[in-house]
Design a protein around this motif. Structure first.
Motif, mmCIF file in Angstrom:
data_model
loop_
_atom_site.group_PDB
_atom_site.id
_atom_site.type_symbol
_atom_site.label_atom_id
_atom_site.label_comp_id
_atom_site.label_asym_id
_atom_site.label_seq_id
_atom_site.Cartn_x
_atom_site.Cartn_y
_atom_site.Cartn_z
ATOM 1 N N VAL A 134 0.817 -1.116 0.030
ATOM 2 C CA VAL A 134 0.072 0.030 -0.094
ATOM 3 C C VAL A 134 0.949 1.114 -0.022
ATOM 4 O O VAL A 134 1.839 1.500 1.016
ATOM 5 C CB VAL A 134 -0.964 -0.055 1.160
ATOM 6 N N ASP A 135 0.928 2.113 -0.987
ATOM 7 C CA ASP A 135 1.715 3.157 -1.034
ATOM 8 C C ASP A 135 1.024 4.408 -0.315
ATOM 9 O O ASP A 135 -0.280 4.380 -0.449
ATOM 10 C CB ASP A 135 1.875 3.692 -2.408
ATOM 11 N N ILE A 136 1.782 5.068 0.758
ATOM 12 C CA ILE A 136 1.176 6.066 1.415
ATOM 13 C C ILE A 136 1.863 7.489 1.108
ATOM 14 O O ILE A 136 3.025 7.295 0.678
ATOM 15 C CB ILE A 136 1.671 5.799 2.997
ATOM 16 N N THR A 165 -3.865 1.670 -3.180
ATOM 17 C CA THR A 165 -3.820 0.338 -2.958
ATOM 18 C C THR A 165 -4.401 -0.382 -4.288
ATOM 19 O O THR A 165 -5.282 0.097 -5.107
ATOM 20 C CB THR A 165 -4.992 -0.220 -1.801
ATOM 21 N N ARG A 170 -0.569 4.410 8.712
ATOM 22 C CA ARG A 170 -0.527 3.108 8.345
ATOM 23 C C ARG A 170 -1.636 2.661 7.801
ATOM 24 O O ARG A 170 -2.709 2.926 8.348
ATOM 25 C CB ARG A 170 0.108 1.976 9.347
ATOM 26 N N PHE A 217 -3.554 7.300 0.255
ATOM 27 C CA PHE A 217 -2.802 5.829 -0.181
ATOM 28 C C PHE A 217 -3.269 5.412 -1.223
ATOM 29 O O PHE A 217 -4.382 5.890 -1.922
ATOM 30 C CB PHE A 217 -3.199 5.084 1.035
ATOM 31 N N SER A 270 -9.614 7.209 -1.016
ATOM 32 C CA SER A 270 -8.081 6.949 -0.420
ATOM 33 C C SER A 270 -7.530 8.108 0.201
ATOM 34 O O SER A 270 -6.520 8.367 0.345
ATOM 35 C CB SER A 270 -7.130 6.755 -1.768
ATOM 36 N N CYS A 304 -2.753 12.095 4.888
ATOM 37 C CA CYS A 304 -2.357 11.079 4.582
ATOM 38 C C CYS A 304 -3.264 10.361 3.424
ATOM 39 O O CYS A 304 -4.546 10.278 3.790
ATOM 40 C CB CYS A 304 -2.569 10.138 5.654
#
Length: 208
Positions: free
Chosen positions: A26-28, A50, A122, A48, A102, A46
């Motif tokens: 998962v890119d954060i 996915t 996270r 993300f 997202s 934040c």
């Protein structure tokens, strides 16, 4: 027997490889370093990305490590719905995200100098469970830096100048149109006056 055993081993290995390939990270993405005024509210961004569909299994967790050191503290938890925090962020950490877009951001209210430190975001969305944890370095200050004040002044000044320029242009355009209309009216009146003597005939000429 050896052939069957070898086939089963190959098949099991293939299944494991497929399972591993299906698990992606998962890119954060976070806002990095954030500076905010003491006593104000600030948004910790934040987002993300996915590969798996977003559903009820998605989990978002926020943690905090003080700048002065010490153990990592729980800040916020989301799993299907937001769960209110406890501890130092009780009634101060608020969900401000939208997982369907997202977005896993939170809002920290009434900032304190003790909030200086590292916030981590996270996101887990099975089967995407791996990935780099996003970090935000928060710096709570008593006043904004000169660069931020200067930038804000430039933005406000530019906006005001643009508005004034637009107003001046509109006034000039209207003035020019009005002047042109007045000139056209004057020209029409002069042409009418010039044509009137030509249209009138001398009575002596009519008698003759």
């Amino acid at each position: 027997m050896h052939c069957q055993s070898g086939c089963w081993t190959c098949l099991l290995g293939l299944v494991q490889v497929i399972a591993v390939l299906q698990i992606q990270a998962v890119d954060i993405y976070t806002s990095g370093n954030v500076e905010a005024l003491n006593g104000t509210d600030t948004r910790l961004k934040c987002t993300f990305r996915t590969s798996a569909p977003i559903g009820q299994s998605l989990v978002v967790s926020w943690n905090f490590k003080p700048e002065t050191g010490g153990q990592e503290e729980y800040v916020f938890y989301y799993h299907g719905k937001p769960y209110p925090p406890s501890g130092r962020f009780y009634n101060r950490a608020v969900w401000d995200g939208d997982v369907s877009r997202s977005d896993a951001s939170i809002l920290i209210r009434n900032l304190r100098f003790s909030d200086n430190g590292t916030f981590t975001c996270r996101v887990v969305n099975p089967p995407d469970v791996e990935g780099i944890v996003g970090e935000i370095q928060l710096q709570v200050v008593s006043q904004v830096t000169f660069s931020e004040i200067y930038l804000l002044a430039v933005v406000i000044g530019s906006a005001c100048a643009l508005i004034i320029l637009v107003v001046v242009i509109v006034i000039l355009v209207r003035h020019c149109k009005k002047k042109r209309q007045e000139n056209n009216i004057q020209m029409s009146e002069l042409e009418c006056k010039e044509k009137e003597p030509m249209n009138k005939k001398d009575p002596a000429e009519v008698t003759t």
